[in-house]
Enzyme design. Structure first.
Site, short mmCIF file in Angstrom:
data_model
loop_
_atom_site.label_atom_id
_atom_site.label_comp_id
_atom_site.label_asym_id
_atom_site.label_seq_id
_atom_site.Cartn_x
_atom_site.Cartn_y
_atom_site.Cartn_z
N GLU A 186 47.01 31.56 31.93
CA GLU A 186 47.75 31.06 33.09
C GLU A 186 48.28 32.26 33.86
OE1 GLU A 186 51.37 28.95 32.00
OE2 GLU A 186 51.66 30.26 30.28
N ARG A 207 60.59 18.19 30.38
CA ARG A 207 60.25 19.50 29.81
C ARG A 207 61.51 20.24 29.37
NH1 ARG A 207 56.72 23.37 33.35
NH2 ARG A 207 58.70 23.58 34.42
N TYR A 247 64.94 27.53 30.84
CA TYR A 247 65.23 27.30 32.26
C TYR A 247 64.26 26.28 32.83
CZ TYR A 247 61.29 30.24 33.76
OH TYR A 247 60.04 30.76 33.99
N ARG A 296 77.51 38.94 18.55
CA ARG A 296 76.08 39.21 18.49
C ARG A 296 75.53 39.19 17.06
NH1 ARG A 296 72.15 42.82 17.87
NH2 ARG A 296 70.31 42.53 19.19
N HIS A 335 71.44 37.78 15.14
CA HIS A 335 70.19 37.09 15.49
C HIS A 335 70.24 35.60 15.14
CE1 HIS A 335 69.06 41.23 15.87
NE2 HIS A 335 67.84 40.92 16.27
N LYS A 378 59.84 26.84 27.81
CA LYS A 378 60.14 27.59 29.05
C LYS A 378 61.38 28.45 28.83
CE LYS A 378 60.19 26.79 34.07
NZ LYS A 378 59.14 27.71 34.50
#
Ligand code: PLP
Length: 287
Positions: free
Chosen positions: A182, A52, A33, A100, A102, A149
């Protein structure tokens, strides 16, 4: 007029927007995101966030859902349809929908894309900044690729909830050596006794904050000394000032760490000046 979301090629009413139950972002956090601050209806720090996004997707081998140019048009159109001037734009891009399992789907599927827009009350956030916020500390427990991210934010969500329950606005993760990495949704900074700014270097396992990057540019131009070196919570308490940066927080003064006052325990001039300079820069360069 109600909120509008962009979901996989369509603008839909926010309340009716849905994703597939086998979207890999939903089941496996197989998605990334970005969040842009909106100033006057324009996207702040566009280059940094697009770069990014492309990097995060590249690291996960998810293709960009469309070109940067096309994505800019869609982001802007979503903002326009929501009639938001001051706010935030959220973009999520995932590997897509597949039965579904992995491992990646055998046959490539189109990436999923969702965009939402929310408004921010700038008067309220300015008032919050003027008062400063408290942070708590919590042991670092995230995976080793915090530079990507991803939407895998459970440790961040739990840390933020712990902060909220203790009357704080942010949680700082602290690594095994006792250094702050952070915040749960921000980068962490202090102002040393000699006025040098200190923030963790991006070789560490942290997100390369876009706001952090833009602020570094501003600081270079202002001739402020910056040391990209980690600090401990105790050093933050002994510092003159502390603050956090992020698309949501912009530059937000921190007045206490684990209820211990930072410096004099009040908002200092450096953080407030940097907040003003950052906002001026971001407004001037937003697209
Ligand atoms: N660190 C983390 C973990 C974040 O989630 C964020 C923003 O959401 C940041 C840092 C700040 O990044 P940016 O300035 O790009 O918003």
């Amino acid at each position: 007029m109600g909120r509008i979301a962009y979901v996989n090629g369509q603008f839909v009413r926010h309340g009716q927007a849905v994703v597939h139950i086998e979207d890999r972002g939903y089941q496996l956090a197989d998605a990334v995101y970005e969040v842009w601050a909106l100033f006057g209806g324009k996207l702040a720090d566009p280059e940094g966030h697009f770069a990014r996004l492309e990097r995060s997707l590249g690291e996960l081998r998810i293709p960009m859902p469309m070109s940067r140019e096309a994505l800019t048009i869609v982001l802007r159109e979503t903002v326009r349809q929501n009639r938001v001037s001051e706010g935030l734009v959220y973009l999520q891009v995932g590997r897509g929908v597949a039965t579904r399992g992995h491992a990646f789907p055998d046959e490539p599927v189109p990436p999923s894309i969702v965009i939402t827009v929310s408004s921010v009350d700038r008067a309220a956030t300015e008032a919050k900044a003027a008062k400063g916020v408290k942070v708590i500390t919590t042991p670092e427990n995230r995976w080793g690729r915090c530079d990507i991210k991803t939407v895998g934010l459970l440790p961040n969500a739990l840390a933020k909830q712990a902060a909220k329950e203790r009357g704080a606005a942010e949680a700082w993760f602290v690594d095994d050596l006792g250094f702050v990495t952070e915040g749960a949704s921000s980068n962490a900074w202090i102002v040393d006794s000699d006025g040098t700014l200190r923030t963790r270097d991006t070789n560490a396992n942290i997100l390369r904050g876009v706001t952090r990057h833009t602020l570094l540019d501003v600081l270079r131009e202002e001739g402020v000394k910056v040391d990209e070196r980690p600090f401990t919570p105790a050093e933050a308490v002994d510092a003159k000032e502390a603050f956090i940066t992020g698309a949501g927080s912009l530059v937000l003064p921190v007045i206490a760490v684990d209820d211990k006052p930072v410096g004099d325990g009040v908002v200092g001039p450096v953080a407030m000046k940097l907040r003003r300079l950052y906002i001026e820069r971001a407004r001037a360069t937003a697209i």
